[in-house]
Enzyme design. Structure first.
Site, PDB file in Angstrom:
ATOM      1  N   ARG A   1      -7.036  10.328  -6.966  1.00 44.06           N
ATOM      2  CA  ARG A   1      -8.246   9.553  -6.666  1.00 44.06           C
ATOM      3  C   ARG A   1      -9.506  10.367  -6.912  1.00 44.06           C
ATOM      4  O   ARG A   1     -10.546   9.830  -7.327  1.00 44.06           O
ATOM      5  CB  ARG A   1      -8.170   9.090  -5.207  1.00 44.06           C
ATOM      6  CG  ARG A   1      -9.419   8.420  -4.655  1.00 44.06           C
ATOM      7  CD  ARG A   1      -9.627   7.051  -5.267  1.00 44.06           C
ATOM      8  NE  ARG A   1     -10.813   6.419  -4.698  1.00 44.06           N
ATOM      9  CZ  ARG A   1     -12.054   6.658  -5.106  1.00 44.06           C
ATOM     10  NH1 ARG A   1     -12.288   7.513  -6.080  1.00 44.06           N
ATOM     11  NH2 ARG A   1     -13.074   6.024  -4.550  1.00 44.06           N
TER      12      ARG A   1
ATOM     13  N   TYR B   1     -14.285 -13.470   0.309  1.00 44.70           N
ATOM     14  CA  TYR B   1     -15.054 -12.290  -0.108  1.00 44.70           C
ATOM     15  C   TYR B   1     -16.304 -12.698  -0.870  1.00 44.70           C
ATOM     16  O   TYR B   1     -17.390 -12.130  -0.669  1.00 44.70           O
ATOM     17  CB  TYR B   1     -14.200 -11.374  -0.983  1.00 44.70           C
ATOM     18  CG  TYR B   1     -13.275 -10.461  -0.228  1.00 44.70           C
ATOM     19  CD1 TYR B   1     -13.764  -9.342   0.455  1.00 44.70           C
ATOM     20  CD2 TYR B   1     -11.902 -10.688  -0.190  1.00 44.70           C
ATOM     21  CE1 TYR B   1     -12.919  -8.488   1.143  1.00 44.70           C
ATOM     22  CE2 TYR B   1     -11.042  -9.846   0.489  1.00 44.70           C
ATOM     23  CZ  TYR B   1     -11.558  -8.745   1.157  1.00 44.70           C
ATOM     24  OH  TYR B   1     -10.715  -7.894   1.839  1.00 44.70           O
TER      25      TYR B   1
ATOM     26  N   ARG C   1      -3.458   6.428   0.493  1.00 47.03           N
ATOM     27  CA  ARG C   1      -4.061   7.619   1.102  1.00 47.03           C
ATOM     28  C   ARG C   1      -3.125   8.425   1.987  1.00 47.03           C
ATOM     29  O   ARG C   1      -3.501   9.485   2.458  1.00 47.03           O
ATOM     30  CB  ARG C   1      -5.302   7.202   1.893  1.00 47.03           C
ATOM     31  CG  ARG C   1      -6.441   6.728   1.001  1.00 47.03           C
ATOM     32  CD  ARG C   1      -7.583   6.167   1.807  1.00 47.03           C
ATOM     33  NE  ARG C   1      -7.211   4.912   2.462  1.00 47.03           N
ATOM     34  CZ  ARG C   1      -7.982   4.307   3.363  1.00 47.03           C
ATOM     35  NH1 ARG C   1      -9.130   4.846   3.742  1.00 47.03           N
ATOM     36  NH2 ARG C   1      -7.593   3.165   3.899  1.00 47.03           N
TER      37      ARG C   1
ATOM     38  N   ARG D   1       0.825  -1.216   0.000  1.00 42.72           N
ATOM     39  CA  ARG D   1       0.000   0.000   0.000  1.00 42.72           C
ATOM     40  C   ARG D   1       0.856   1.261   0.000  1.00 42.72           C
ATOM     41  O   ARG D   1       0.471   2.287   0.572  1.00 42.72           O
ATOM     42  CB  ARG D   1      -0.973   0.010   1.172  1.00 42.72           C
ATOM     43  CG  ARG D   1      -2.045  -1.071   1.057  1.00 42.72           C
ATOM     44  CD  ARG D   1      -3.083  -0.949   2.154  1.00 42.72           C
ATOM     45  NE  ARG D   1      -4.042  -2.040   2.067  1.00 42.72           N
ATOM     46  CZ  ARG D   1      -4.841  -2.438   3.054  1.00 42.72           C
ATOM     47  NH1 ARG D   1      -4.783  -1.815   4.217  1.00 42.72           N
ATOM     48  NH2 ARG D   1      -5.678  -3.427   2.897  1.00 42.72           N
TER      49      ARG D   1
ATOM     50  N   ASP E   1      -6.727  -4.149  -7.523  1.00 43.07           N
ATOM     51  CA  ASP E   1      -7.367  -4.682  -6.328  1.00 43.07           C
ATOM     52  C   ASP E   1      -7.612  -6.174  -6.511  1.00 43.07           C
ATOM     53  O   ASP E   1      -7.890  -6.625  -7.626  1.00 43.07           O
ATOM     54  CB  ASP E   1      -8.701  -3.969  -6.059  1.00 43.07           C
ATOM     55  CG  ASP E   1      -9.228  -4.271  -4.671  1.00 43.07           C
ATOM     56  OD1 ASP E   1      -9.956  -5.275  -4.522  1.00 43.07           O
ATOM     57  OD2 ASP E   1      -8.928  -3.520  -3.729  1.00 43.07           O
TER      58      ASP E   1
END
Length: 344
Positions: free
Chosen positions: A39, A152, A30, A26, A76
């Site tokens: 983004r 998931y 952010r 990552r 992702d």
């Protein structure tokens, strides 16, 4: 080291450096103001992942800022489920949501060629990044491991105790095995497409490997990953593959020995001396630093970095975190960590 030598790639081939190569899970994200600006240009996160121009820029941003030795593709692990028609969406404050798959047939509605075509923007991103990366930077492609993606699909979201997926493994073992087999085949072709597009190395994330019994870990994580690696190799992929079975604990050694991965990622909870004992001699390791230390910074961070470096000085070692960089991480602390890792 020559300027154009890919230090991270050489480490995956077995080379040992006094100061290991570094990248961070990552690392594009952010905590970077330039990422937040980027983004904002996409209508949603999936649009971001499927826009090669935006995803390429996101992949390159931490390389420009920190000079990391590895660039990981911005994508992702749930893009496969989106291609399968499971209506993946990212809800603010809640994380990813998918339409749950009740049966294996829910993941097998489209030919594999259709699924691969739907994910073609990802390969375009790989190709674009490859042409823009410094020659010494290793480009890493990735996918989710079969079990983690299945969790998931079955749970319909992340952040659960995985009880629904684990119960399915006990109550409907044949159908769950069929799900895993579908994901093995699709993921193998997906990784091959990334390799063909220019990825230097590949990574398989098993984010939900924790909390499984010994026999479940063997059946749901180790065996499907072994099948996946075998299939990727059958398809002609020669690039090194890092496996990251987060939370594998005492099963790490079995995972490292049986799956066929080139190297293993270590989560924060794994004692470094234990990892040295159970991971086969000469196999590259990556990870372990607590991401929260990047927030704390200071001498505590520096000390732990040096401890990890010292623990793995006699084996191929890629410096990384035990999980991803968090949004509140100060840029100055990442810069400092990279300096300490490199012995500057």
């Amino acid at each position: 080291m020559s300027q154009s030598e890919k230090k991270l790639l050489e480490t995956l081939k077995g080379r040992i450096y006094e100061h290991p190569p570094v990248w961070m899970m990552r690392q594009a994200g952010r905590h970077l103001p330039e990422y937040l600006e980027l983004r904002s240009r996409a209508k949603d996160f999936l649009d971001f992942c499927y826009s090669p121009s935006l995803a390429t820029e996101a992949t390159l941003q931490p390389i420009r800022r920190y000079g990391m030795d590895g660039a990981i593709l911005f994508a992702d692990i749930l893009l496969i489920l989106d291609a399968m028609g499971r209506n993946v969406r990212f809800v603010a404050g809640e994380g990813p949501k998918v339409d749950p798959a009740e049966r294996a047939s829910d993941l097998d509605k489209f030919p594999i060629e259709t699924l691969l075509d739907r994910m073609s923007p990802v390969y375009e991103t790989v190709s674009r990044v490859k042409t823009q990366l410094p020659s010494e930077t290793t480009l890493i492609g990735f996918a989710g491991a079969p079990w983690t993606v299945a969790v998931y699909a079955i749970e319909g979201k992340g952040g659960t105790d995985k009880s629904k997926a684990r119960l399915k493994a006990y109550q409907e073992p044949d159908d769950l095995d069929a799900m895993l087999d579908i994901l093995v085949e699709t993921t193998a072709h997906y990784l091959k497409a990334q390799a063909d597009a220019g990825a230097d190395a590949l990574m398989v994330f098993d984010s939900w490997a924790e909390g499984l019994s010994e026999n479940s870990m063997e059946r749901l994580v180790v065996k499907p990953t072994e099948k996946l690696i075998e299939r990727v190799r059958e398809l002609g992929v020669t690039q090194p593959i890092i496996g990251f079975p987060r939370g594998s604990g005492a099963m790490l050694g079995r995972y490292a020995e049986q799956t066929g991965v080139t190297g293993v990622g270590l989560d924060t909870a794994l004692p470094v001396n234990y990892a040295n004992e159970v991971v086969p001699k000469g196999m590259p390791v990556q990870g372990n630093l607590d991401p929260l230390l990047l927030i704390a910074g200071g001498n505590e961070m520096d000390s732990r970095i040096r401890q990890i470096k010292a623990a793995f000085k006699n084996r191929p070692h890629i410096f990384n975190l035990g999980h991803g960089v968090t949004p509140q991480t100060p840029i100055a602390n990442v810069e400092r960590a990279v300096r300490v890792i490199r012995g500057d």
